[in-house]
Design a protein around this motif. Structure first.
Motif, PDB file in Angstrom:
ATOM      1  N   LYS A  46       0.850  -1.201   0.000  1.00  0.00           N
ATOM      2  CA  LYS A  46       0.000   0.000   0.000  1.00  0.00           C
ATOM      3  C   LYS A  46       0.892   1.261   0.000  1.00  0.00           C
ATOM      4  CE  LYS A  46      -3.343   2.876   0.774  1.00  0.00           C
ATOM      5  NZ  LYS A  46      -3.687   3.515  -0.484  1.00  0.00           N
ATOM      6  N   ILE A  47       0.711   2.083  -1.033  1.00  0.00           N
ATOM      7  CA  ILE A  47       1.517   3.314  -1.122  1.00  0.00           C
ATOM      8  C   ILE A  47       0.753   4.432  -0.416  1.00  0.00           C
ATOM      9  CG2 ILE A  47       2.680   4.926  -2.675  1.00  0.00           C
ATOM     10  CD1 ILE A  47       2.427   2.650  -4.836  1.00  0.00           C
ATOM     11  N   ARG A  48       1.409   5.060   0.548  1.00  0.00           N
ATOM     12  CA  ARG A  48       0.728   6.076   1.346  1.00  0.00           C
ATOM     13  C   ARG A  48       0.979   7.496   0.842  1.00  0.00           C
ATOM     14  NH1 ARG A  48      -0.593   4.873   6.932  1.00  0.00           N
ATOM     15  NH2 ARG A  48      -0.154   2.705   7.479  1.00  0.00           N
ATOM     16  N   SER A  49       2.219   7.755   0.463  1.00  0.00           N
ATOM     17  CA  SER A  49       2.548   9.152   0.203  1.00  0.00           C
ATOM     18  C   SER A  49       3.672   9.261  -0.825  1.00  0.00           C
ATOM     19  CB  SER A  49       2.971   9.819   1.518  1.00  0.00           C
ATOM     20  OG  SER A  49       3.173  11.199   1.318  1.00  0.00           O
ATOM     21  N   MET A  50       3.759  10.447  -1.424  1.00  0.00           N
ATOM     22  CA  MET A  50       4.794  10.663  -2.447  1.00  0.00           C
ATOM     23  C   MET A  50       5.332  12.080  -2.336  1.00  0.00           C
ATOM     24  SD  MET A  50       4.443  10.456  -6.588  1.00  0.00           S
ATOM     25  CE  MET A  50       3.377  11.859  -6.783  1.00  0.00           C
ATOM     26  N   ILE A  86      -1.905  14.024 -10.270  1.00  0.00           N
ATOM     27  CA  ILE A  86      -0.565  13.855  -9.684  1.00  0.00           C
ATOM     28  C   ILE A  86      -0.357  12.474  -9.071  1.00  0.00           C
ATOM     29  CG2 ILE A  86      -1.110  14.852  -7.381  1.00  0.00           C
ATOM     30  CD1 ILE A  86       2.075  15.616  -9.409  1.00  0.00           C
ATOM     31  N   VAL A  87      -1.437  11.783  -8.709  1.00  0.00           N
ATOM     32  CA  VAL A  87      -1.281  10.440  -8.138  1.00  0.00           C
ATOM     33  C   VAL A  87      -1.623   9.348  -9.164  1.00  0.00           C
ATOM     34  CG1 VAL A  87      -1.614  11.147  -5.760  1.00  0.00           C
ATOM     35  CG2 VAL A  87      -3.606  10.585  -7.152  1.00  0.00           C
ATOM     36  N   GLY A  88      -1.810   9.755 -10.431  1.00  0.00           N
ATOM     37  CA  GLY A  88      -2.170   8.772 -11.438  1.00  0.00           C
ATOM     38  C   GLY A  88      -3.463   8.074 -11.046  1.00  0.00           C
ATOM     39  N   PRO A  89      -3.606   6.796 -11.358  1.00  0.00           N
ATOM     40  CA  PRO A  89      -4.846   6.081 -11.027  1.00  0.00           C
ATOM     41  C   PRO A  89      -4.808   5.464  -9.629  1.00  0.00           C
ATOM     42  CG  PRO A  89      -3.480   4.736 -12.459  1.00  0.00           C
ATOM     43  CD  PRO A  89      -2.702   6.000 -12.226  1.00  0.00           C
ATOM     44  N   TYR A  90      -3.917   5.957  -8.785  1.00  0.00           N
ATOM     45  CA  TYR A  90      -3.679   5.282  -7.498  1.00  0.00           C
ATOM     46  C   TYR A  90      -4.220   6.061  -6.297  1.00  0.00           C
ATOM     47  CZ  TYR A  90      -0.513   2.879 -10.645  1.00  0.00           C
ATOM     48  OH  TYR A  90       0.007   2.204 -11.717  1.00  0.00           O
ATOM     49  N   LEU A 118      -4.760   0.665  -7.064  1.00  0.00           N
ATOM     50  CA  LEU A 118      -5.663   1.333  -8.013  1.00  0.00           C
ATOM     51  C   LEU A 118      -6.958   1.778  -7.320  1.00  0.00           C
ATOM     52  CD1 LEU A 118      -5.462  -0.964 -11.184  1.00  0.00           C
ATOM     53  CD2 LEU A 118      -4.753   1.429 -11.065  1.00  0.00           C
ATOM     54  N   ILE A 119      -7.468   2.914  -7.749  1.00  0.00           N
ATOM     55  CA  ILE A 119      -8.765   3.381  -7.271  1.00  0.00           C
ATOM     56  C   ILE A 119      -9.814   2.383  -7.768  1.00  0.00           C
ATOM     57  CG2 ILE A 119     -10.445   5.264  -7.429  1.00  0.00           C
ATOM     58  CD1 ILE A 119      -7.951   7.080  -8.120  1.00  0.00           C
ATOM     59  N   LYS A 120     -10.775   2.028  -6.878  1.00  0.00           N
ATOM     60  CA  LYS A 120     -11.789   1.048  -7.273  1.00  0.00           C
ATOM     61  C   LYS A 120     -12.996   1.749  -7.896  1.00  0.00           C
ATOM     62  CE  LYS A 120      -9.877  -2.415  -4.473  1.00  0.00           C
ATOM     63  NZ  LYS A 120      -8.676  -1.602  -4.320  1.00  0.00           N
ATOM     64  N   SER A 121     -13.717   0.997  -8.701  1.00  0.00           N
ATOM     65  CA  SER A 121     -14.810   1.597  -9.466  1.00  0.00           C
ATOM     66  C   SER A 121     -15.897   2.205  -8.567  1.00  0.00           C
ATOM     67  CB  SER A 121     -15.412   0.586 -10.438  1.00  0.00           C
ATOM     68  OG  SER A 121     -15.941  -0.492  -9.713  1.00  0.00           O
ATOM     69  N   ASP A 122     -16.043   1.658  -7.342  1.00  0.00           N
ATOM     70  CA  ASP A 122     -17.079   2.221  -6.463  1.00  0.00           C
ATOM     71  C   ASP A 122     -16.580   3.439  -5.667  1.00  0.00           C
ATOM     72  OD1 ASP A 122     -15.416   1.034  -4.654  1.00  0.00           O
ATOM     73  OD2 ASP A 122     -16.856  -0.463  -3.944  1.00  0.00           O
ATOM     74  N   GLN A 123     -15.337   3.840  -5.913  1.00  0.00           N
ATOM     75  CA  GLN A 123     -14.798   5.004  -5.193  1.00  0.00           C
ATOM     76  C   GLN A 123     -14.998   6.329  -5.949  1.00  0.00           C
ATOM     77  OE1 GLN A 123     -10.860   2.974  -4.406  1.00  0.00           O
ATOM     78  NE2 GLN A 123     -11.047   4.070  -2.480  1.00  0.00           N
ATOM     79  N   ALA A 182      -0.063   1.967 -16.196  1.00  0.00           N
ATOM     80  CA  ALA A 182      -1.466   2.324 -15.981  1.00  0.00           C
ATOM     81  C   ALA A 182      -1.509   3.832 -15.770  1.00  0.00           C
ATOM     82  CB  ALA A 182      -2.013   1.586 -14.765  1.00  0.00           C
ATOM     83  N   CYS A 183      -2.149   4.546 -16.701  1.00  0.00           N
ATOM     84  CA  CYS A 183      -2.038   6.007 -16.674  1.00  0.00           C
ATOM     85  C   CYS A 183      -3.365   6.689 -16.947  1.00  0.00           C
ATOM     86  CB  CYS A 183      -1.052   6.482 -17.739  1.00  0.00           C
ATOM     87  SG  CYS A 183       0.594   5.844 -17.501  1.00  0.00           S
ATOM     88  N   LEU A 184      -3.403   7.969 -16.556  1.00  0.00           N
ATOM     89  CA  LEU A 184      -4.598   8.768 -16.792  1.00  0.00           C
ATOM     90  C   LEU A 184      -4.338   9.856 -17.813  1.00  0.00           C
ATOM     91  CD1 LEU A 184      -5.979   9.255 -13.192  1.00  0.00           C
ATOM     92  CD2 LEU A 184      -6.721   7.622 -14.925  1.00  0.00           C
ATOM     93  N   GLU A 185      -5.389  10.210 -18.512  1.00  0.00           N
ATOM     94  CA  GLU A 185      -5.351  11.352 -19.424  1.00  0.00           C
ATOM     95  C   GLU A 185      -6.385  12.371 -18.930  1.00  0.00           C
ATOM     96  OE1 GLU A 185      -6.185  10.418 -23.525  1.00  0.00           O
ATOM     97  OE2 GLU A 185      -6.229  12.523 -24.116  1.00  0.00           O
TER      98      GLU A 185
END
Lengths: 792, 154
Positions: A304-308, A334-338, A395-400, A452-455
């Motif tokens: 689990k990644i907490r911070s960057m 800034i956090v991508g899909p995470y 990854l962020i879940k679909s229900d989030q 895995a990236c966002l646009e």
């Protein structure tokens, strides 16, 4: 409106523009020929930094056919400096170098002649006396207090320095089981459109109008020209019906256009300035981000990644350009899909003695995605967890959704797990690992690349007020106008140039869909800037959302009028009527046809509801959905929509020559409802090709003396059909709740993840021998040298 | 970008004859590849105009050549600077002439140059090859020239 059964949207319809482009009948700036037109060539200085002591152009003026020679001094006396959007009054940039040149290749003089050939010959006769000054090329060195200052009066090389802390970074780092730190470099590359930049400017003193035909993709172009030349905006007529031979961000051309326009006003002649490839590569608007990242990530044993913490240091080149703001867009993802819950981000932009950096596809997002994804692979490696498992964990879940990220943006929708599942259904992950291992057993270096990236899409400009507190822009609107003539045919007007994005197809498809009429029978017109409604051009993956949105809203207004007229004439409430394919039906079986309604609008005001205007026309000026607020506490919501892409690559190379062979490339792409599938696939395919170039080949490389070593296609290598593999695009659609049809942006797709995926594959291939590359491009010679060194 | 060149050439003339030839603008003009103009502007200083093609680019080059550290007929240093459409360049070459046997001289040269502009950026991968080729061409022309001159003077 979210309906599933479309007439035209989502259907594979041939783009409207294809006919003219495929048959070579486009109308590009080089096709514009004005009577008595003069041509411009430029003289550039080869020094990275030098004071201009003397320019003797008298021998050039003696050549037959030469009309004038313009210097930077003349331009600086007659025009304002170009705008840069920052609060840096002492970083002044003009069309031509004034008093000092600040990068090798910077334009010093413009030679005006009857033909481009004569102008080029005359350029050779100009004697330029300069005194070399100290220069700086590296962005870290540019930060040092004793480094040469690119703009002395500015006092430092820093254009922008801003540190953001979103969430409790210190605590999250403390609480985490582990942290890693790493550096990655994104090399200076670009988009290299087939057509270089070109402009024709013509001042008409009797009409007091400046006509401009230019190969542009630039917001607020006529405003900028008017401001710099001291004209009223309604004296600058930019013609939007010029086809643009590719851009992907770089077709800004403001310095060229100011130069040509100034000369045209001075000489009262039409002026053409079209860059040759060398001018374009050295000193056009060709260069994109060059960025160094320092990243730390804090995470737990379970992955689990907490911070960057991320520091992005951008080498802007000699002047401000659009470079500093390209550090701003990535804040919106800034956090991508995470699900990283806190972030510290330092955006740092410095001047150096390199060519000026301009906007490139993704506006800084592709480098940030590369920095993020490299970190994800590194954490997986550190914890010895499978890279896919680690991604799934974070990854962020679909229900989030809607999901608010630490920097304040709200991700609209997505189902990342579904996209990944579909990709693996096409290309099984475990099978791919087996394939890689069997290649390794045969002696190849083989690796799997994952990204895995966002646009972020819907092009807003919220990063401007975020990075410059003097800027309080809260809208970035786009417009569309519709008119139905007396014979019932429909014309839609769009107020921008297009550089291959298919806006004519977009608008005709959407208006056709809304009015339920054949899109092929809709005329798309492009008025000039004076005749246009406000707009901000195709930047930031916005046109499907914004131009498409404005077209849909204008069509809704039109339909509304049709229903009001029908209600009045058929004697039913508007809500009881049914609109179908242009005709309106009442519950009693009576109806009005399209032609009858048009007839009423154009000839029978006596039968329209009282007070209603005649004619059948509408327009819409659309605000970016979800936008409109200024930042609060360094946080702002940036983009309405977030498209998702998941790249899965297998590549291999032999350990001697090391030429990467991409054996399989699968990309899952979710940009919501797709208006035209073939346009979106083309963009994704092209974006991946572009990303392969950025990852493996393309770089504007300077030597230690500040000379650009890659100015032609001999040295600036681009991917060709040999390097770009067959790409399997796996489509998924999670509609956006914020747009008319659920569409999201796709103009930057592919490019945003491909460099990260290719880099990931190469590093996976090299992992058995403990070599890794943290800098792009990874050219095959670097790989073979690294292996060779290790064998020594 | 920086360039380094060095080499040795055997030429069948006396060191004195060779020395006089290589400081003669007329002979140099004939032997320097692409040389359009070579004028002595002051003692040991020449103005030179070249037309050159390097790789994908071609153009003119206006330069100055200055002789220094002259020790006739044994050694000298050539300093070169100039610019043109191809770009700019500066550099030097040290020359030492050694008459090994009567009527046979050995000329050693060693030089370093720095070029900028098109010639550096576009021509880089062929630049060293082109430079070597030009030097070779220069010496083969000078050998032909000198043997002609010698036979005429005999």
């Amino acid at each position: 409106m979210k309906k599933k059964n479309y007439y035209f949207i989502t259907k594979n319809r041939r783009p409207t523009e294809d006919r003219r482009f495929v048959t070579g009948q486009g109308n590009f700036v080089a096709d514009i020929d004005r009577p008595n037109m003069l041509h411009v060539a430029v003289l550039s200085c080869h020094e990275p930094s030098a004071s201009i002591d003397k320019i003797d152009f008298s021998p050039a003026l003696k050549i037959k056919g030469v009309v004038d020679v313009i210097t930077g001094k003349e331009i600086a006396n007659a025009t304002r400096p170009l705008m840069n959007g920052l609060d840096t009054p002492n970083v002044k940039r003009y069309s031509l170098a004034f008093e000092q040149v600040r990068y090798a290749g910077e334009w010093v003089c413009a030679i005006v002649a009857k033909s481009r050939a004569i102008a080029e010959d005359a350029a050779e006769k100009i004697s330029l006396k300069t005194t070399s000054l100290k220069f700086v090329l590296d962005s870290e060195e540019a930060l040092l207090p004793n480094s040469p200052k690119v703009h002395k009066k500015h006092g430092s090389n820093i254009l922008l320095e801003k540190k953001f802390v979103w969430g409790n970074v210190i605590q999250d780092f403390k609480k985490s089981d582990h942290q890693i730190s790493y550096k990655v470099n994104w090399g200076r590359n670009s988009t290299v459109p087939v057509e270089t930049f070109g402009v024709v400017a013509e001042w008409n003193a009797w009409k007091n109008i400046l006509d401009v035909w230019a190969s542009i993709q630039m917001p607020k172009f006529s405003d900028h020209i008017a401001f710099v030349l001291g004209l009223r905006v309604n004296q600058v007529r930019v013609h939007y019906d010029v086809d643009v031979g590719g851009s992907y961000g770089v077709k800004r051309g403001i310095k060229h256009t100011i130069l040509a326009s100034y000369i045209s006003r001075k000489l009262h002649r039409p002026i053409r300035l079209i860059e040759d490839r060398l001018e374009n590569m050295r000193a056009g608007d060709a260069h994109g981000p060059e960025r160094k990242f320092d990243v730390s990530m804090a995470f737990d044993n379970d992955g689990k990644i907490r911070s960057m913490k991320m520091r992005a240091l951008d080498n802007a080149g000699a002047y401000a350009g659009r470079a500093p703001f390209q550090l701003g867009k990535p804040i919106g993802a800034i956090v991508g899909p995470y699900t990283i819950s806190s972030v510290e981000y330092t955006a740092l932009s410095v001047t150096t003695n390199k060519a000026v950096q301009e906007a490139v596809r993704g506006f800084g997002q592709a480098p940030t995605n590369y920095a993020l994804e490299t970190g994800i692979d590194k954490i997986a490696n550190f914890l010895n967890i499978d890279r896919m498992k680690l991604r799934q964990k974070n990854l962020i879940k679909s229900d989030q959704f809607p999901y608010i990220i630490p920097s304040g943006s709200e991700y609209d929708s997505g189902n990342y797990q579904a996209v990944i599942k579909k990709v693996f259904a096409t290309k099984d992950y475990n099978e791919l690992i087996k394939e890689r291992d069997s290649l390794r057993n045969k002696g190849f270096m083989a690796g799997i690349g994952i990204a895995a990236c966002l646009e972020p899409s819907g092009g807003n400009s919220s990063f401007e007020p975020l990075l410059n507190s003097k800027n309080n822009t809260t809208t970035w609107m786009e417009s569309c106008q519709l008119n139905v003539d007396a014979f019932g045919t429909v014309t839609a007007r769009i107020h921008t140039t297009s550089s291959g994005q298919g806006h004519e197809s977009l608008v005709s498809t959407i208006v056709g869909e809304m009015l339920e009429i054949n899109p092929d029978e809709i005329c798309i017109a492009r008025p000039n800037s004076i005749e246009s409604l406000p707009g901000n051009s195709p930047v930031g993956s916005r046109m499907a959302i914004m131009l498409g949105g404005a077209a849909a809203r204008a069509a809704t207004k039109l339909k509304d009028k049709i229903l009001l007229i029908s209600a009045h004439n058929l004697g039913f409430k508007k809500s009881k009527l049914i609109y179908k394919k242009g005709n309106v039906f009442a519950p009693d079986g009576s109806s009005l046809s399209w032609n009858e309604i048009v007839e009423l609008c154009h000839r029978r005001i006596d039968q329209l509801p009282e007070g209603m205007d005649p004619g059948l026309a509408s327009f819409d000026i659309m605000q970016v959905p979800t936008g409109g607020k200024l930042p609060v506490n360094d946080k702002v919501h940036m983009y309405p929509c977030y498209s998702f892409e998941f790249h899965l690559v297998l590549l291999s190379f032999d350990p001697i020559i090391c030429k990467p062979n991409i054996r399989s490339y699968t990309v899952g792409h979710d940009c919501g409802t797709v208006i035209n599938p073939s346009i979106v696939s083309g963009m994704t395919y092209g974006g991946i090709a572009h990303g392969i170039g950025a990852a493996l080949l393309e770089e504007f490389a300077y030597d230690e003396n500040g000379q650009l070593m890659t100015q032609s296609f001999l040295d600036y290598l681009m991917p060709s059909s040999h390097e770009v593999p067959e790409i399997k695009i796996v489509k998924h659609s999670t509609p956006s709740p914020h747009t008319f049809f659920g569409q999201k942006g796709s103009g930057e797709s592919g490019y945003l993840g491909a460099p990260a995926a290719i880099s990931s594959a190469i590093n996976d291939a090299l992992s058995p021998i403990n070599i890794s590359f943290l800098s792009l491009p990874i050219r095959m010679s670097l790989i073979s040298d690294a292996i060779d060194n290790q064998n020594k | 970008m920086k360039l380094k060149l060095s080499g040795t050439e055997k030429i069948d003339v006396s060191s004195k004859f060779l020395w006089n030839s290589i400081i003669d603008p007329k002979i140099l003009k004939e032997c320097i590849p692409g040389c359009h103009e070579m004028k002595e502007v002051s003692d040991g200083e020449y103005k030179i105009v070249l037309n050159l093609k390097v790789g994908a680019v071609g153009g003119s080059f206006d330069g100055k050549v200055k002789l220094s550290d002259q020790n006739p007929p044994i050694a000298c240093k050539l300093n070169l600077s100039g610019g043109g459409t191809l770009g700019t360049g500066k550099g030097y070459a040290k020359i030492i002439i050694d008459e090994k046997a009567k009527g046979t001289s050995l000329m050693r040269y060693e030089g370093e140059g720095e070029v900028a502009g098109l010639v550096a950026g576009v021509g880089q991968r062929v630049l060293l090859g082109v430079a070597k080729h030009l030097v070779k061409k220069f010496f083969s022309s000078i050998k032909v020239n000198l043997s002609n001159n010698r036979s005429q003077s005999q």
